[in-house]
Design an enzyme around this catalytic site. Structure first.
Site, mmCIF file in Angstrom:
data_model
loop_
_atom_site.group_PDB
_atom_site.id
_atom_site.type_symbol
_atom_site.label_atom_id
_atom_site.label_comp_id
_atom_site.label_asym_id
_atom_site.label_seq_id
_atom_site.Cartn_x
_atom_site.Cartn_y
_atom_site.Cartn_z
ATOM 1 N N GLU A 226 0.825 -1.213 0.000
ATOM 2 C CA GLU A 226 0.000 0.000 0.000
ATOM 3 C C GLU A 226 0.869 1.279 0.000
ATOM 4 O O GLU A 226 0.470 2.298 -0.551
ATOM 5 C CB GLU A 226 -0.949 -0.065 1.211
ATOM 6 C CG GLU A 226 -1.942 1.066 1.349
ATOM 7 C CD GLU A 226 -2.757 1.379 0.084
ATOM 8 O OE1 GLU A 226 -3.053 0.448 -0.703
ATOM 9 O OE2 GLU A 226 -3.099 2.556 -0.105
ATOM 10 N N HIS B 292 3.678 1.717 -1.643
ATOM 11 C CA HIS B 292 4.014 1.972 -3.053
ATOM 12 C C HIS B 292 2.778 2.454 -3.816
ATOM 13 O O HIS B 292 2.864 3.353 -4.659
ATOM 14 C CB HIS B 292 4.528 0.702 -3.729
ATOM 15 C CG HIS B 292 5.790 0.157 -3.140
ATOM 16 N ND1 HIS B 292 5.821 -1.006 -2.429
ATOM 17 C CD2 HIS B 292 7.060 0.623 -3.168
ATOM 18 C CE1 HIS B 292 7.060 -1.254 -2.038
ATOM 19 N NE2 HIS B 292 7.831 -0.271 -2.469
#
Ligand code: PAF
Length: 273
Positions: free
Chosen positions: A33, A35
């Site tokens: 999440e 990234h």
């Protein structure tokens, strides 16, 4: 979504002309999440989004850390597609480096000698080497980095200032899981017990944030953490996010930073003060 597996394919695509502002998100894959939130920021702030996926060997001191680094390309591509990425660049290290990967020594004072640099000798040499090559190849207008790797952001800003004025560096908020553990690709290597122990990092940072005596609280938290079995503390300190010089003046601090090992997994975290 385009997928380029070689540097020459990517360069050819860039030469054909990309319309609008290009935003770049460099990663080593195993996307989570954190990234995804970088990709969303890039999507919001750019016309074309390029994601790179490359486990860069020159930034790993420890061969087993490199070998154990999670590789989840299929899953990563699905996340990239969902977040509206236009092109994924996933070369081999040999292809990007144009031969056997190697990195020159970088000496930019405290940001490349203290804290992370001290505990991971050569790490920032490798980060600078690969990001320099990626910036040259992708030639983006903006590049997005997560503030979980706060010292890396300082190093990348210096790289951009010295060699890549064309790229604007955008740093994005650290993302936490619901239990407050800072998101990291390495978290999947933690055992259930290890994960519980790892939560002590964010607990300590919060205690420092909430304290009016930050120097005293850091001392207190250091002894508390040192006493926890299964948690091997590398450092807990206050720093200025630009200089990273070691000093005891809390007035100059922008963040409290921590690094420790749990289950043989190295974890870092920080909090803005
Ligand atoms: O932050 C990372 O994932 C890596 O250090 C980076 C910037 C992609 C370079 O390999």
């Amino acid at each position: 979504m385009k997928i380029f597996r070689t540097t020459s394919e990517l360069i050819k695509w860039r030469k054909e002309g990309v319309l609008g502002l290009l935003g770049f998100v460099p990663t080593m894959g195993a996307l989570h999440e954190g990234h995804a939130s970088l990709l969303r920021s890039a999507r919001k702030e750019s016309d074309v989004v390029v994601l790179s996926i490359l486990v860069n060997p020159t930034q790993f001191g420890d061969v087993s850390d490199l070998e154990n680094y999670p590789k989840t390309l299929e899953k990563d591509l699905k996340i990239a597609e969902k977040e509206g990425v236009d092109a994924v660049f996933a070369p081999t290290p040999e292809d990007l480096y144009g031969g056997i990967p190697s990195a020159d020594n970088v000496d930019w004072g405290a940001i490349t000698s203290d804290f992370e640099a001290e505990f991971r000798p050569g790490h920032f040499n490798g980060v600078v080497a690969v990001v320099d090559k990626l910036f040259t190849t992708i030639n983006s207008d903006k590049a997005f980095f997560g503030e979980k790797d706060l010292q890396q952001v300082a190093v990348i800003r210096r790289l951009a200032l010295l060699h890549h004025n064309e790229v604007e560096i955008v740093s994005c908020d650290l993302i936490r899981d619901s239990d407050e553990l800072a998101l990291s690709s390495r978290n999947i290597r933690l055992s259930r017990e290890g994960r519980t122990i790892a939560l002590e990092l964010s607990k300590s940072l919060k205690a420092i944030f909430n304290s009016s005596n930050k120097v005293g609280q850091i001392r207190l938290e250091t002894s508390r953490i040192d006493a926890i079995e299964g948690l091997d503390l590398d450092y807990l300190a206050g720093v200025n996010e630009v200089t990273y010089s070691k000093n005891d003046d809390p007035q100059s601090w922008t963040h409290a930073i921590i690094a420790a090992e749990v289950d043989g997994v190295r974890l870092i975290d920080n909090i803005r003060l």
